[in-house]
Scaffold this motif. Structure first.
Motif, short mmCIF file in Angstrom:
data_model
loop_
_atom_site.label_atom_id
_atom_site.label_comp_id
_atom_site.label_asym_id
_atom_site.label_seq_id
_atom_site.Cartn_x
_atom_site.Cartn_y
_atom_site.Cartn_z
N ALA A 81 0.84 -1.21 0.00
CA ALA A 81 0.00 0.00 0.00
C ALA A 81 0.86 1.25 0.00
O ALA A 81 2.03 1.22 0.41
N LEU A 82 0.25 2.32 -0.48
CA LEU A 82 0.81 3.65 -0.35
C LEU A 82 -0.09 4.43 0.61
O LEU A 82 -1.29 4.60 0.34
N VAL A 83 0.48 4.87 1.72
CA VAL A 83 -0.28 5.63 2.71
C VAL A 83 0.04 7.11 2.54
O VAL A 83 1.21 7.49 2.50
N LEU A 84 -1.00 7.94 2.45
CA LEU A 84 -0.79 9.39 2.36
C LEU A 84 -1.21 10.03 3.67
O LEU A 84 -2.34 9.86 4.12
N THR A 85 -0.29 10.77 4.28
CA THR A 85 -0.61 11.36 5.59
C THR A 85 -1.52 12.57 5.47
O THR A 85 -2.32 12.84 6.34
N HIS A 86 -1.38 13.32 4.36
CA HIS A 86 -2.27 14.47 4.13
C HIS A 86 -2.12 14.93 2.69
O HIS A 86 -1.32 14.37 1.93
N GLY A 87 -2.87 15.96 2.31
CA GLY A 87 -3.03 16.29 0.90
C GLY A 87 -2.12 17.36 0.31
O GLY A 87 -2.40 17.85 -0.78
N HIS A 88 -1.05 17.75 1.01
CA HIS A 88 -0.14 18.74 0.43
C HIS A 88 0.68 18.15 -0.71
O HIS A 88 1.00 16.97 -0.72
#
Lengths: 564, 564
Positions: A81-88
Motif C-alpha cells: 500500500a501507499l499511505v498518504l498522511t495528508h493532501g499537500h
C-alpha cells in the motif's frame, strides 16, 4: 547520535535479516519536499507519502522534482500500500508518477486527502484504487498493521500512522503541529501518542521542519481577529492570498468577510477547485449567498468584496502577480486597495514575493504580510511542541524526517534532551538505509537516490548534464561558429558564420571572431587537419581564449564544422 | 502624499527655475542598492553617494549594476563634488566608474570612507582627488554649503550631510540608525538634527530600509555577550562570518576571543584588507599578539583559535562556502566545530546561505545564525527611530530614499504620522525629478534611468536583450540546426546538423528533428525559396512547433543556413 556525515556509507546494504524492518527515504530527508519513506518487512513493502519538491535556482527550467523510484522499480509488486498522511503537494504530488509504474497500487488516506488526490489523478487520466481511513482506525496491508491517528496541520484531515510488524512498533508523524485550539476542534491525538508510548514505540519518525524554532506555534484561530482588524478597516477592495489547500485560513476569511458585509470570490484554479471539494465534504462552511463569481464581484461596490486568491509565493503566472504588474484581465489595483498575504514566505521565494509586494504598493495598495502583522502561523510543530511529542511517545529510536540538515540536527537535539540516548537517534538522508533489528535502529548502507526532474511533458530526460549546460547558458549565453569545409582538404569554403545569443547587446561585440577563426582555419588547413571534430575543437579553443581575455566572460562556445 | 505611481510622469522636466533646487536619484529609490542622488542649483551639481546594486535572478551572469550616469554625461564639468556618506559598496562601489568619466572629480568623505574608497580605486588604478571631512565640519563646493553630521550605522565613520543653497536647507541622512549605546561612543548627532530642524529643513531625505520594522534596533553591544556565550561554550574551532566592513562586530569577536584565550585569524581578502585599514586608523583595537596568520592558526590547538571570515551571504566562492562543501584548502570542518553567522540574511540570498548552513551542519558543525540567536542587529533605523528623526527635524518636505516601494511607502506613512502634511511627502523613484521651489517640493518630470550592467570587463554592453536571451537559454537551453544550401536553388547540400545544449540528457531526444527539417527544406526548395533568412525562419517555425507539442518546452531555436 549516529552521524551519517561521518559514516557516509556508500555500500548497498545486505539483505534484511528475518524479523527486521528496513526504512529508506527516497525523498524528504535532507530537503524540504518530495517526502517518501519506504518500509520493508518480511519481503513486503509499505510506502508512506509520495510528494514533489519544487526546484530552486540550481535546477532552472524544471517544473517539479520527484522522489527517485529506482530502488522500488524491481519490486513494485511487493508494495502492499501507499499511505498518504495528508493532501499537500510535497506528500501527494508524485503519486501519479508512481501510479504510472503500478496503476493498481492501493492508496490509503483520509477523506480530504483522497479527494485532493482524486482531482489530481483525474488530470493525469488515472483512476486509482482508493482506500479511505479515519483516525482511530486499524487496517492491515500484508504484514503491516496500520493504525491512524488524528494530527493537526495546515490542511484538514491529516493523519499520523503507526506501523506494527513483528519487528516492532513504528510511528510516523507525517506533518504535525499541536494547535491546542484548532479551528475545527480536531486536536492532534496526544493521548493516542501516549498510549503508543506506553505500548513501546521502537522507532519514531518525526517532522523536523520547525525544530530550530523555539517555543510554540500560535493558534490558527488568532489570525481571525487580525484579519478582522485589517479587513474591517479597508475602505475598498480586499484581496487575501493564501495557500489553496489552507481550508481553515480561508474559513476565517469567509467569516470575517461575512461580518463586514462583503462577498467572497475565489481566484485561481486550485483555490476554486480545493474550496469546492472542502465545501462538499463539509470541511468549509460557506454562508448562504456569500460566494460571488468574478464577473458578479466586478459589479459589486468596492467595499463589498473580498478576493481570495492563489499566488502568495510570488508565482509569476498567478493572478496576484498579474495584478501587481497591472496585467490582470479584470482586477486592476488602485490606491486604497488592501492586499493581505496570509501565508508563509518559503525560503527561496523572497525575491519573487517582495517583487509582487512592491508592484502592489507602487500601484497604491496597502499590503499586509507576515512581516508586518500576524496573518500567518506555521503548520509545523516548533521545538516546544516536539518536546511534548517526545515525552508522550518515549521512543527507543528516533529518526528525524522532513527537513534540511539544520532541521534534522535540531530535531535530534530535542530528542536527546528528552532522554533518548544519542546513539539511538539516527540522522539519515535520502537513500540511507536504516534497519530496525531487535529494537535497535542503525544505518546499514545506502541506495542511490538522485533528483528526478519533470520538465514539460517528460520525466527524467533532463539530468545533471542538461542542467549544468543551462546554468552556463543562463550566466553567459553562447557564441556559435559555423564553418563549411571541403572534406578532402579541410579548407573553409565559406567565411565562418558567427553569432551570439545572451552574450552582448553590442552588434559589433563579436566582430573580431571572424578573422580569428579564419586565421585558425588557415592554420588547421596548413597542418592538413581535415577531421571536422578536431577543427571544431581548435575553433572552440581560440574563441574561448579570446572571449576570456577580451571580456573576462565564459559563454558556451559552440562550433559546428560541416564537411561539404 | 504625492503618488508617483498615479502620476507617472514620462516627460523631461523643463529648466530649473532660478533659485530652485533640483533632486534626481539615479539609483537607490525603488530598490535597495546603487544609491546615488544628484542635486542641482544655480547651474551647478552635487552628487551624494555612488554605489552598486548586486543583481538578482532577473539579471543572470551580471556582476554589478551601476547607477545610470546618462543624465550627467553632458554636464560632467558642472559637478562640484561627490559626497560619500559612508564606505559600504552600495554607496561607494560605482565611484571608479564615475571617475572614468571625470577623473578629477573631488570626492568628499570621512577618513574611513575615503580609506576604503582609496583601496578600491587602487585596484582600478585610479588616483582620485580626496577631500577628508569630519562631523561638525562645514565645507562649500560651488553654490552648495555642506555641513556634516555624525550618524551611527553598521560601519564606522558614517555621515549625514546638510546642503544649504539659496533654495533652502536640505538634509540627507545617508544610512542611519540611532544606537544609543554605540560601541565607539559616536552617537548619531540628534542634537545637530534638532538644531537644523530649528533652523528649518526644507527637504529631508530619509533612509527607508527598515521603515516597515516596528520599534527600535537592539544596540550593537548586546551582541558581545551572546558571542561570549557561544564562543565560551565552544570546545573546538570557532568560525565567525560577518560583513568585511563591520568593524564593530569584528571588534566584539576580537574581545571575546581574547577573553577565552583564543587567537584570531582573518579569512577572506576583503576582511584582511578592511580590518588592516580599520586597525591603522585606530577604529579597531587589536590586542598585542592576538592575530595569527592562517598557517600559524592551523598549528594551534583547536580550542585556541577563532577564524573571522567573509562569506556570510553564501557567496559560492567564499572561504565559508568552500568549507561547507568540504573543499577549503586548509580548513576542514569537523563534528563539534562552531560556526557563527553574525550577519543579516539579505533577501534573495536565503537559498545560498541555508545551503552553506546545511553543508556545515552535515559535516557536524554547530551553526548559530540570527534565526537561532541574537548574533546580528540591523544597521538601519526601525520605525521607532525614524519617528525620533522626524520629530527632531520637523521637515517641510520629505523624500524617502534607500528602499523598495514597500519601504518608501512605510517611511512616508511615518512622516505623516509626525505631522508632515501628506502632500509634502514626495515618493519618487529612480529618475523622477523633484524640484524644491519656494519651500515646496514637487515632481516635475522624469529622466531616463536604466540598469547599467557590469559583466566581466565591460560595462553597458549587456542589456535587456542579452538578459532576456540568457533567461530563455537558462530555462530551456537551445536547439541549433545548421544547413548548407545551394545559393542558386536553395537545395540542401548536406543533411542538417542538429544539436542541443541544455535541452535533454537523452542522446535520442532530437532524433526526429533531422527528418522534420529535411521535409521542411524540401518544401522551401519546391517553393523556390532561396533566401537563407527565409529558409531559417521556416526551420525555426517547424522545430519550435515540434518541440512545444512533443515536450511542452521552449528552448531557443537557432537555425543557421549557409549558402555555398
Amino acid at each position: 547520535m549516529i552521524d551519517i556525515a561521518a559514516v557516509l556509507p556508500t555500500n548497498k546494504p545486505g539483505p534484511l535479516p528475518d524479523g527486521g524492518l528496513r526504512v529508506v527515504a527516497l525523498g524528504g530527508i535532507g530537503e524540504v519536499g518530495r517526502n517518501m519513506t519506504v518500509f520493508e518487512h518480511a519481503g513486503r513493502m509499505l510506502v508512506v507519502d509520495c510528494g514533489v519538491l519544487f526546484p530552486e535556482d540550481d535546477a532552472p527550467g524544471v517544473d517539479l522534482i520527484l522522489p527517485d523510484f529506482r530502488a522500488l522499480e524491481s519490486r513494485l509488486d511487493d508494495i502492499d500500500a501507499l499511505v498518504l498522511t495528508h493532501g499537500h503537494e510535497d506528500h501527494i504530488g508524485a503519486v501519479p508518477f508512481l501510479l504510472r509504474l503500478r496503476p493498481d497500487l492501493p492508496v490509503v488516506g483520509s477523506r480530504f486527502t483522497l479527494a485532493l488526490l482524486a482531482a489530481k489523478c483525474k488530470e493525469h487520466r488515472q483512476n486509482p484504487v482508493l482506500i479511505e481511513v479515519v483516525e482511530g482506525e486499524h487496517r492491515s496491508f500484508g504484514p503491516f498493521e496500520l493504525q491512524f491517528l488524528a494530527v493537526n496541520h495546515s490542511i484538514p484531515d491529516a493523519l499520523a500512522v503507526a506501523i506494527r510488524t513483528e519487528a516492532g512498533l513504528v510511528l510516523h508523524t507525517g506533518d504535525i503541529k499541536l494547535d491546542q485550539l484548532p479551528l475545527d476542534g480536531r486536536l492532534t491525538d496526544l493521548a493516542g501518542f501516549h498510549r503508543l508510548g506506553d505500548e513501546g514505540v521502537d522507532l519514531f519518525l518525526v517532522d523536523s521542519t520547525n525544530a530550530e524554532v523555539p517555543g510554540f506555534v500560535t493558534p490558527e484561530r488568532q489570525i481571525g481577529p487580525v484579519l478582522d482588524g485589517v479587513i474591517g478597516k479597508a475602505k475598498q477592495r480586499v484581496i487575501v492570498a493564501c495557500f489553496a489547500s489552507h481550508v481553515h485560513r480561508v474559513q476565517q476569511v469567509l467569516d470575517v468577510a461575512a461580518t463586514h458585509g462583503r462577498r467572497v470570490t475565489f481566484v485561481g484554479r486550485s483555490m476554486v477547485r480545493n474550496m469546492g471539494i472542502a465545501a462538499d465534504l463539509g470541511l468549509l462552511t460557506v454562508p448562504e449567498g456569500l460566494l460571488a463569481d468574478l464577473d458578479e464581484a466586478m459589479q459589486l461596490p468596492e467595499d463589498q468584496v473580498v478576493f481570495v486568491s492563489t499566488g502568495s509565493q510570488g508565482e509569476p503566472l498567478s493572478a496576484l502577480s498579474r495584478m501587481a504588474r497591472g496585467e490582470h484581465r479584470q482586477i486592476s489595483i488602485r490606491a486604497g486597495d488592501m492586499v493581505v498575504l496570509a501565508s508563509s514566505l518559503i525560503p527561496g521565494n523572497e525575491t519573487a514575493v517582495f517583487g509582487v509586494v512592491n508592484g502592489l504598493v507602487r500601484l497604491g495598495a496597502q499590503v499586509v504580510h507576515q512581516g508586518t502583522a500576524k496573518v500567518h502561523v506555521s503548520g509545523h510543530a516548533s521545538a516546544g511542541e516536539l518536546l511534548y511529542l517526545y515525552n508522550a511517545v518515549r521512543p527507543s529510536n528516533v529518526m528525524p524526517v522532513h527537513g534540511e540538515w539544520r532541521h534534522l540536527r535540531a530535531n535530534a537535539e530535542l530528542a536527546t534532551l528528552t532522554g533518548v540516548p544519542p546513539e539511538r537517534v539516527v540522522i539519515a538522508e535520502d537513500g540511507v538505509v536504516v534497519d530496525l533489528i531487535d529494537g535497535a535502529a542503525s544505518i546499514v548502507g545506502r541506495v542511490e537516490v538522485g533528483h528526478v526532474y519533470v520538465d514539460g511533458l517528460s520525466v527524467g530526460d533532463v539530468g545533471e548534464s542538461t542542467l549544468s549546460d543551462r546554468l552556463v547558458l543562463g550566466e553567459g549565453g553562447f557564441i556559435a561558429i559555423v564553418v563549411a569545409v571541403e572534406s578532402a582538404t579541410g579548407r573553409a569554403v565559406t567565411p565562418p558564420t558567427v553569432s551570439g545569443r545572451g552574450f552582448s547587446d553590442d552588434p559589433k561585440a563579436l566582430d573580431q571572431v571572424v578573422p580569428l577563426v579564419e586565421m585558425e582555419l588557415a592554420r588547421t588547413e596548413a597542418e592538413n587537419i581535415t577531421d571536422p571534430h578536431r577543427i571544431a575543437q581548435s575553433v572552440r579553443r581560440v574563441v574561448g581564449r579570446w572571449v576570456a581575455e577580451t571580456y573576462r566572460r565564459r559563454p558556451m562556445i559552440v562550433p559546428t564544422v560541416i564537411p561539404v
